[in-house]
Each structure stands twice: as C-alpha cells, then as structure tokens.
Scaffold this active site. Structure first.
Site, PDB file in Angstrom:
ATOM      1  N   SER A 111       0.839  -1.196   0.000  1.00  0.00           N
ATOM      2  CA  SER A 111       0.000   0.000   0.000  1.00  0.00           C
ATOM      3  C   SER A 111       0.875   1.248   0.000  1.00  0.00           C
ATOM      4  CB  SER A 111      -0.877   0.008   1.253  1.00  0.00           C
ATOM      5  OG  SER A 111      -1.458   1.286   1.436  1.00  0.00           O
ATOM      6  N   GLN A 132       0.678  -0.234  -4.768  1.00  0.00           N
ATOM      7  CA  GLN A 132      -0.687   0.319  -4.867  1.00  0.00           C
ATOM      8  C   GLN A 132      -0.695   1.812  -4.608  1.00  0.00           C
ATOM      9  OE1 GLN A 132      -2.711   0.996  -1.656  1.00  0.00           O
ATOM     10  NE2 GLN A 132      -4.046   2.215  -2.980  1.00  0.00           N
ATOM     11  N   TYR A 134      -2.919   5.493  -4.390  1.00  0.00           N
ATOM     12  CA  TYR A 134      -4.129   6.325  -4.336  1.00  0.00           C
ATOM     13  C   TYR A 134      -3.720   7.629  -5.003  1.00  0.00           C
ATOM     14  CZ  TYR A 134      -6.315   3.542  -0.522  1.00  0.00           C
ATOM     15  OH  TYR A 134      -6.894   2.570   0.252  1.00  0.00           O
ATOM     16  N   THR A 160      -6.102   2.151  -6.798  1.00  0.00           N
ATOM     17  CA  THR A 160      -7.369   1.898  -6.105  1.00  0.00           C
ATOM     18  C   THR A 160      -8.311   3.062  -6.372  1.00  0.00           C
ATOM     19  OG1 THR A 160      -6.240   0.606  -4.436  1.00  0.00           O
ATOM     20  CG2 THR A 160      -8.413   1.447  -3.850  1.00  0.00           C
ATOM     21  N   LYS A 225      -8.106  -1.408  -9.134  1.00  0.00           N
ATOM     22  CA  LYS A 225      -8.774  -2.103  -8.023  1.00  0.00           C
ATOM     23  C   LYS A 225     -10.023  -1.337  -7.590  1.00  0.00           C
ATOM     24  CE  LYS A 225      -7.936  -3.608  -3.253  1.00  0.00           C
ATOM     25  NZ  LYS A 225      -8.307  -2.564  -2.287  1.00  0.00           N
ATOM     26  N   HIS A 249     -13.542  -3.005  -1.472  1.00  0.00           N
ATOM     27  CA  HIS A 249     -12.640  -2.522  -0.431  1.00  0.00           C
ATOM     28  C   HIS A 249     -12.910  -3.238   0.902  1.00  0.00           C
ATOM     29  CE1 HIS A 249      -9.733   0.970  -0.363  1.00  0.00           C
ATOM     30  NE2 HIS A 249      -9.667   0.568   0.888  1.00  0.00           N
ATOM     31  N   GLY A 282     -13.668 -11.067   1.730  1.00  0.00           N
ATOM     32  CA  GLY A 282     -14.280 -12.210   2.412  1.00  0.00           C
ATOM     33  C   GLY A 282     -13.674 -13.560   2.106  1.00  0.00           C
ATOM     34  N   VAL A 283     -12.507 -13.608   1.476  1.00  0.00           N
ATOM     35  CA  VAL A 283     -11.876 -14.911   1.209  1.00  0.00           C
ATOM     36  C   VAL A 283     -11.312 -15.451   2.529  1.00  0.00           C
ATOM     37  CG1 VAL A 283     -10.000 -16.101   0.002  1.00  0.00           C
ATOM     38  CG2 VAL A 283     -11.292 -14.274  -1.164  1.00  0.00           C
TER      39      VAL A 283
END
Ligand SMILES: Cc1cc2nc3c(=O)[nH]c(=O)nc-3n(C[C@H](O)[C@H](O)[C@H](O)COP(=O)(O)O)c2cc1C
Length: 369
Positions: A111, A132, A134, A160, A225, A249, A282-283
């Site tokens: 990040s 990643q 922003y 993202t 993303k 997210h 949720g993995v």
C-alpha cells in the site's frame, strides 16, 4: 499443514487475533462482522450461497495450484492485498508480510500507506512486489511514488479507485506511535495522519483521464482495483488497463455494494479474456478461492487475514494463513475432481437464482457460455 497446531483455519486466526488486538482497533479495522462492514458481510454470504458441483472418478493424484498473474509465476492463486500500516499488527509490519509472501511464492501488493518505505520493503523481499497507489491532488508526489516503485523493482502498479468519499475508512484509527505513512517523508505530506491525507489530499475528482495520465508515465502493467460493474470493466479495457480487481474494499467503502463473488461473472464476461480479473473481499477458506477461480478470477487477494496472521505470529503467522488456504484449496480441488487451477470452469459452481437468473442457470446445467 498449519505450524500452529491449535490454529487450523483462517477463522481460528481471526478469533485469536481478536484477543490480542486492542478491541477498538480490531473492531474499526480488522473485524469481518459486527454489523459494521455490511458489504463485506455480503462478500462472505456470497461465498456461502454459491455451491460446488463436484465431479468424481477423474484421478486426483496430482493437484497443481501454481499459476501466473501478468506473466509472473505464483505458487498459489492467493495474493496479499494492499493494506495500510501493517505495524498496527506487528513491529516488523510490511517487512514480515513481504517475507511471508515470498516464502509462499506469491505476490504482495504494498500500500502507498505503508509503515516501511517502498525501498525498505523491496530490500527484504525475495518475491514479486506490486505497488498500490491512491491518486493525490498533488500529481508531482503521485508521479514520484510511481518512479520510486519502478526504480525499486516493483512489477506492477495497482490504482485503487473505489475509496473516494467513503463512509467507513481504514484510516480512522492510526496511532501516532507507529511510523505511519513513511513514503511521504520529504514531501509536504510528511507527518500528516492517514485521515488527514485521506480527507484533504486525496484526489476525489479522479476520472478516466487520470488513468491515461498514469499510463503515459509508466511502462509497468496497470491494475485497477475497485471495479464492480461490467460497464467500468469495459472502460478499463478501452483505457489500456492490464488487469482488474473486483473489490468493494472489503466493505470499507460503499456499504450497499453487492458481494464481490456475485459481481465477478458480469465483469469477467465483459472483458472477454482481454484483461486478467482478480477479486477480493471475504476470502477465508480454500473453497472460497476455488469458487472465485471457477467464476473467472485468475487469483484472489486477502486483506484482513494478513493482519490476523501478523498479529498472532508475525511473518510465520502470515505464512501460516497462506499455507492454510493453499492446503484447503488443494483438498477442495481433489474433492471436486479438479487437478489444475488453470482449468477450473464455471460449471463447478451453482449460483443462487437470486443473483442473476440467466447466469445461475449456466451453473445449474453445467454449461459454460
Ligand atoms: C485494515 C485495512 C486496510 C486497508 N488498506 C488499504 C489500502 O491501503 N489500499 C487499498 O487499496 N486497499 C486497502 N484495504 C482493502 C484491501 O485491499 C482489500 O480490498 C480488502 O481488505 C479485502 O477484503 P478482506 O479484508 O475481507 O480480505 C484495506 C483493508 C483493510 C481491512
């Protein structure tokens, strides 16, 4: 096989880490439930409501879980999602996560809001790193971050795009005692809290021309993303994006979003194989990974589970979480008569009719469009 014999599943790691984190920090950032992250609850419900259609008598003596993403080999189709401030979970922060990802043979996405710098993480990582981004209002700082990631050997840039104007931000609770946002040292963002950067310095006017701006400045593959519709996936294709992450997210953005597994088929269909599609949210089990692959994801990402592993046992904890998912994926594949992650078809999953009647029939009849 888990090295922590008493922690056998990712959810065991969640339970144990909940006991170790300060309660307020855990609830605001790392908890899956608590009614706070509705969209992530929906992510998990989507995995639970999609069912597997196992085939038998196909010979499952060997089972291959390695694959490629953007032409890079990964040992397991589970990658580390970008997530800010890993030192919230462990003093070694992103250094520990990067080492664990390398041991598992997978990609870690760093990040922009990391506690260790782009260069410090690259120094210890022996595996593949992506960076990643922003978008910041100050484009000079954004451009500098891109160049630093390129120079340090990062293999892809992930932008993202779903986190502007959010309600539930992961930037809320960040203690000043952590070496926060180290990538901004030497800029006028140095010393600002994550929340200040988010509210005052993020580019909330982000649009497609900004992607073109970025495309013109880097030769690294571009991953977007936060895509949740076929329409935006199609636009990514038109704008020269190399891969997409279907993501809400982890429920930290729009609460009324669909579960990402439910969104995945429309996105996969719209890009017609021209871009790679990944997903997250949720993995928690190997069977979740297999369902995502069957519905067209090339690989998945994990966010919260990396913090649970990190909090419980640093680098070893993150590696253990990845190994648990790998081992569960292998056993689920065998039970489903699947021997290669690259040959999983949509017919393996029966989707609930409520998702999309046309698509759910495909699963039920075992036909692939
Ligand atoms: C504590 C936390 C921090 C996060 N920080 C970032 C970030 O800096 N950049 C980003 O793109 N996504 C961030 N995310 C979202 C994750 O990349 C990912 O989309 C999400 O966690 C996936 O859901 P999961 O946590 O259920 O695996 C963060 C998520 C969490 C839980």
């Amino acid at each position: 096989m888990s090295h922590n014999n008493h922690l056998l599943t990712v959810s065991d790691y969640e339970t144990r880490s909940r006991e170790l984190f300060p309660p307020q920090l855990f609830e605001a950032n790392f908890s899956t439930d608590g009614g706070r992250f509705e969209a992530n609850t929906r992510n998990i419900q989507a995995f639970n409501s999609a069912r597997l259609r196992p085939r038998v008598l196909v010979g499952v003596g060997t089972c291959k879980v390695s694959t490629t993403v953007l032409g890079q080999n990964i040992g397991v189709p589970v990658m580390i999602a970008p997530a800010g401030v890993h030192q919230r979970a462990h003093p070694d922060g992103e250094l520990a996560t990067a080492r664990a990802a390398a041991s598992a043979g997978t990609v870690m996405v760093l990040s922009q809001h990391s506690t260790y710098t782009i260069e410090e993480v690259a120094e210890v990582a022996t595996g593949s790193l992506w960076f990643q981004l922003y978008f910041l209002k100050d484009r000079a700082i954004t451009e500098r971050l891109v160049l630093r990631a390129e120079e340090a050997g990062y293999k892809a840039l992930m932008v993202t795009v779903d986190h502007v104007g959010n309600l539930q931000s992961e930037h809320q609770i960040v203690d000043a005692s952590w070496r926060v946002l180290s990538n901004f040292a030497g800029t006028d963002l140095e010393g600002l809290s994550a929340s200040e950067v988010y509210h005052n310095r993020f580019e909330w006017d982000l649009n497609w021309s900004d992607l073109e701006w970025l495309r013109a400045r880097t030769s690294l593959p571009l991953v977007v993303k936060g895509i949740q519709t076929a329409e935006d996936a199609e636009l990514c294709r038109e704008h020269g994006v190399n891969a997409i992450v279907v993501s809400n997210h982890g429920g930290h953005a729009l609460p009324d979003a669909k579960g990402t597994l439910e969104t995945l088929p429309e996105v996969v269909d719209s890009v017609r194989g021209e871009l790679e599609v990944y997903m997250d949210g949720g993995v928690r089990r190997g069977s979740d990974v297999l369902k995502a692959l069957a519905l067209g994801a090339r690989a998945v990402f994990i966010g919260r589970p990396l913090f649970w592993g990190l909090r419980v046992d640093g680098e070893r904890g993150v590696l253990d979480v990845l190994n648990i998912l790998r081992s569960e994926l292998e056993s689920t594949m065998r039970l489903c008569g699947v021997t290669n992650v690259e040959h999983v078809s949509r017919s393996l999953v029966s989707m609930p009719a409520s998702w999309d009647p046309e698509r759910s029939l495909v699963g039920v009849n075992g036909r692939v469009p």
